[in-house]
Motif scaffolding. Structure first.
Motif, PDB file in Angstrom:
ATOM      1  N   SER A 128       0.816  -1.217   0.000  1.00 37.39           N
ATOM      2  CA  SER A 128       0.000   0.000   0.000  1.00 37.39           C
ATOM      3  C   SER A 128       0.849   1.267   0.000  1.00 37.39           C
ATOM      4  N   ARG A 144      -7.813   1.509   6.863  1.00 38.66           N
ATOM      5  CA  ARG A 144      -7.566   0.149   6.375  1.00 38.66           C
ATOM      6  C   ARG A 144      -7.135  -0.771   7.513  1.00 38.66           C
ATOM      7  N   ARG A 147     -10.029  -1.629   9.875  1.00 37.71           N
ATOM      8  CA  ARG A 147     -10.888  -2.691   9.341  1.00 37.71           C
ATOM      9  C   ARG A 147     -10.248  -4.062   9.568  1.00 37.71           C
ATOM     10  N   ARG A 148      -8.949  -4.136   9.350  1.00 36.77           N
ATOM     11  CA  ARG A 148      -8.272  -5.416   9.583  1.00 36.77           C
ATOM     12  C   ARG A 148      -8.355  -5.821  11.055  1.00 36.77           C
ATOM     13  N   ASP A 193      -3.147  -6.866   1.050  1.00 32.09           N
ATOM     14  CA  ASP A 193      -4.593  -7.086   1.036  1.00 32.09           C
ATOM     15  C   ASP A 193      -4.971  -8.446   0.461  1.00 32.09           C
TER      16      ASP A 193
END
Length: 481
Positions: free
Chosen positions: A135, A383, A386-387, A466
């Protein structure tokens, strides 16, 4: 057709003058030897190709350029090139020059896998300490690099200030003041090549000052940092640990400084309690000693208000250490120190010209000033949150007896395990193709048995890209009891 090939100078460009020819090909180290120059040069070129020093497709210098470099006749070079074209080692085409011919490369012999790893390494990794490298904001970074290079003054490419480029020091002072509550100005900022470099510099300064021969450290942390400190001449002594985290009320008497991760202790994951922050600052003021604050992942918080830097409480007694390793990528080798005034110049003298490359410094400065850094951090924060939520949900369903802690901030979580099971779970994870570390891996060797943390895993949920996250999470759940 050797004659016509030689007169085109071997590079397909004809006689275009020295300036045009000087840009073709590569610098080439050759030592012709033998009974004649032509044979010696031919043998040297052939061996350079056969041995792999000249890779397939490499464009060779023109015959005129190589002749000038070697101090021999141009025809001698042209004839050697022609011999090797005839043998198939080189190719020569009009407009393309003389190049090393494509040849099948010898197979690379298999090497045994390192001890403790299966051949090819683990399929998945939850080893903490690395962000999702896939990322990294390549396009934005490239744009910032172009803008920074276009605007850079010529003297930026010189040796310059050992503390680092003023553009980056000013940008960091503004950002850290706004985002982390650090009291900073450019004169107190020193650029270094990451946290390890910064802590090594400060250990050398403390050793030179002679204010103590030890550094008090948290009882759980990274051995690579302890080893750097000890190689600089200071012992490392672990601070006491209890259910509320590190105790700072009674550091060892011979400690020249304390190294703390107050915003999010690594790896246990708790924030240093307010009364213990106050105790550390009181000790530093009372004794004239120093606190080294490692703010390694301070930008990433999820369920609480951000905890400001400890440095704000005592800027004359706290050396603040930050890095781009978690927010961007460790391979950038970009870190910074915000130091008490009395320490900044002294630390800069210990740098010895080992700062990060100036172009990367200018790029990061542009990245900060343009707002790209803030935008990237905010996107990464969403991000990783969320993980984290997916990790917690999966464990609640698949391993409800595993307690998850240290998740309010940062890029890792601690999974508490039943007593005596840590090593078995680490081995089970490896069997499922997952690299993960147990908490005991991070324990200082001098930590008393009575203050050791329970069995646990340290799960770096930011590490996988991801596309591998779902498989990584599945492998973890399969390994847990």
């Amino acid at each position: 057709m050797r004659g016509s090939w030689a007169t085109s100078d071997g590079d397909g460009s004809g006689d275009q003058g020295v300036d045009a020819e000087g840009v073709f090909g590569v610098d080439l180290h050759l030592e012709p030897a033998g009974p004649g120059l032509r044979r010696g040069l031919t043998d040297a070129l052939r061996e350079a190709v056969r041995g792999g020093r000249l890779a397939p497709g490499t464009r060779l210098p023109s015959s005129r350029s190589l002749a000038a470099d070697l101090g021999i006749a141009r025809n001698t070079v042209a004839e050697s090139y022609a011999d090797l074209v005839a043998e198939g080692w080189l190719t020569a085409r009009q407009g393309s020059g003389t190049r090393v011919a494509d040849r099948a490369l010898p197979p690379v012999p298999d090497r045994p896998a390192p001890r403790g790893r299966t051949p090819g390494g683990p399929t998945y990794s939850l080893v903490p300490g690395t962000p999702d490298l896939a990322s990294f904001p390549r396009a934005q970074w490239l744009r910032a690099a172009r803008r920074a290079l276009a605007a850079a003054p010529h003297d930026a490419l010189g040796y310059g200030d050992p503390r680092g480029r003023v553009e980056l020091r000013a940008a960091l002072a503004a950002y850290l003041s706004r985002a982390r509550g650090v009291r900073a100005d450019p004169e107190r900022v020193v650029i270094c090549s990451g946290f390890a470099h910064g802590v090594k510099l400060l250990a050398e300064v403390l050793r030179a000052r002679g204010s103590g021969d030890a550094l008090a450290v948290e009882s759980y942390g990274l051995d690579v940092h302890w080893n750097l400190v000890e190689r600089a001449g200071l012992r490392t002594l672990p601070l006491p640990l209890d259910d509320h985290g590190t105790r700072t009320d009674a550091p060892p008497a011979d400690a020249a400084a304390m190294l703390l991760t107050p915003a999010h202790q690594f790896p246990i994951g708790v924030a240093l309690r307010p009364e213990r922050r106050a105790a550390a600052v009181d000790w530093a003021r009372r004794t004239g000693r120093l606190i080294l604050e490692d703010d390694y992942d301070g930008e990433f918080r999820y369920d609480r208000q951000p905890i400001g830097a400890l440095q704000d409480l005592a800027p004359d007694h706290v050396a603040y250490l930050g890095t781009a390793s978690k927010s961007l990528a460790p391979g950038l080798r970009l870190g910074w120190l915000v130091l008490p005034p009395s320490l900044a110049a002294e630390t800069a003298r210990h740098l010895g010209g080992t700062t990060t490359g100036v172009l990367d410094q200018l790029t990061l400065a542009e990245f900060l000033v343009s707002g790209d850094y803030d935008r990237h951090v905010r996107a990464a924060r969403l991000r990783y949150r969320r993980r984290r939520d997916e990790l917690v949900a999966a464990l609640a369903e698949r391993a409800p007896d595993v307690e998850v802690t240290g998740i309010a901030a940062g890029l890792h979580a601690v999974l508490r395990l039943p007593p005596g099971t840590e090593q078995a779970v680490v081995r089970a994870a490896a069997w499922h193709g997952l690299a993960v570390h147990g908490l005991s891996r991070y324990r200082h060797p001098a930590t008393p048995a009575t203050t050791r943390a329970p069995d646990a895993l340290v799960v770096g949920y930011a590490t996988p890209p991801d596309h591998a996250w779902a498989g990584t999470l599945e492998a973890l759940c399969r390994a847990l009891p």
